[in-house]
Design an enzyme around this catalytic site. Structure first.
Site, PDB file in Angstrom:
ATOM      1  N   SER A 117       0.807  -1.220   0.000  1.00  9.38           N
ATOM      2  CA  SER A 117       0.000   0.000   0.000  1.00  9.38           C
ATOM      3  C   SER A 117       0.843   1.275   0.000  1.00  9.38           C
ATOM      4  O   SER A 117       0.429   2.289  -0.576  1.00  9.38           O
ATOM      5  CB  SER A 117      -0.967   0.002   1.191  1.00  9.38           C
ATOM      6  OG  SER A 117      -0.273  -0.227   2.396  1.00  9.38           O
TER       7      SER A 117
ATOM      8  N   HIS B  27       1.464   4.718   4.388  1.00 10.21           N
ATOM      9  CA  HIS B  27       0.584   5.374   3.426  1.00 10.21           C
ATOM     10  C   HIS B  27       1.026   6.816   3.182  1.00 10.21           C
ATOM     11  O   HIS B  27       1.195   7.247   2.034  1.00 10.21           O
ATOM     12  CB  HIS B  27      -0.852   5.361   3.930  1.00 10.21           C
ATOM     13  CG  HIS B  27      -1.514   4.030   3.800  1.00 10.21           C
ATOM     14  ND1 HIS B  27      -2.885   3.879   3.822  1.00 10.21           N
ATOM     15  CD2 HIS B  27      -1.013   2.785   3.650  1.00 10.21           C
ATOM     16  CE1 HIS B  27      -3.187   2.602   3.678  1.00 10.21           C
ATOM     17  NE2 HIS B  27      -2.061   1.920   3.586  1.00 10.21           N
TER      18      HIS B  27
END
Length: 201
Positions: A126, A176
């Site tokens: 991610s 992230h």
């Protein structure tokens, strides 16, 4: 822009880098399903702060190819399948690779720097995928006056992605955000109009 209409064969031919990364992630995930062997691979490859501090820096890279369950890899690979091709087409193969891997690695470094628990462990692509989103943010910055419709497509994706980062459980927030910022910075350099002009010379 992010609607995929290609056949399977066309997709692989047109976006070889994205296709290869997706394939590698799926293969590694299937291997981790093997009893005993899979657990060992997860242990050896996960990003664990204490072990990274002891010098096992490869975990910043290997953790990008490991996932904690079917839904985890499904969501990440679907995001890569959706957003990756356009960036590979715009930036080119090598620039896409640098955005993807540097975003993932610096997302891991951000995690290492800000998550002080030595037992803090994470896996997943991610951070790299957020790098792709960040690169699109840089593209939006340069093209906002030339192609104002981009704002309606890219800005909601960025905003929703960041909001969901803070709302979902068991999310590596620093990976992230670190990936997003890294992708944006690289995109600012790659998509600078004079740099893009050189690509075509």
């Amino acid at each position: 822009m992010f609607i995929r209409r290609e056949s399977f064969q066309q997709y692989i031919k047109m976006y070889p880098v994205v296709s290869t990364i997706i394939a590698l992630n799926i293969i590694v995930y299937l291997i981790t399903l093997i009893p005993d062997t899979g657990i060992e691979i997860l242990y050896k490859g996960a990003s664990v702060n204490g072990l990274i501090a002891e010098g096992e820096w490869w975990r910043l890279l290997t953790s990008m190819f490991l996932h904690a369950g079917f839904l985890h890899i499904l969501f990440n690979m679907f995001s890569l399948f959706l957003f990756g091709p356009e960036l590979e087409k715009i930036a080119g193969k090598m620039r896409f690779l640098t955005i993807y891997f540097l975003a993932g690695i610096f997302g891991g470094i951000a995690t290492f720097a800000f998550e002080k628990d030595p037992l803090y462990a994470s896996v997943g692509a991610s951070g790299a995928i957020f790098g792709i989103i960040g690169a699109f943010g840089a593209l939006l910055y340069y093209m906002r006056h030339v192609m104002p419709q981009l704002r309606q497509i890219i800005l909601p994706i960025i905003v929703v992605s960041v909001i969901m980062t803070f709302l979902q459980a068991n999310i590596n927030i620093m990976a992230h955000l670190g990936g997003l910022v890294t992708g944006f910075i690289l995109g600012l350099f790659y998509f600078k109009p004079k740099n893009m002009l050189r690509w075509r010379q």
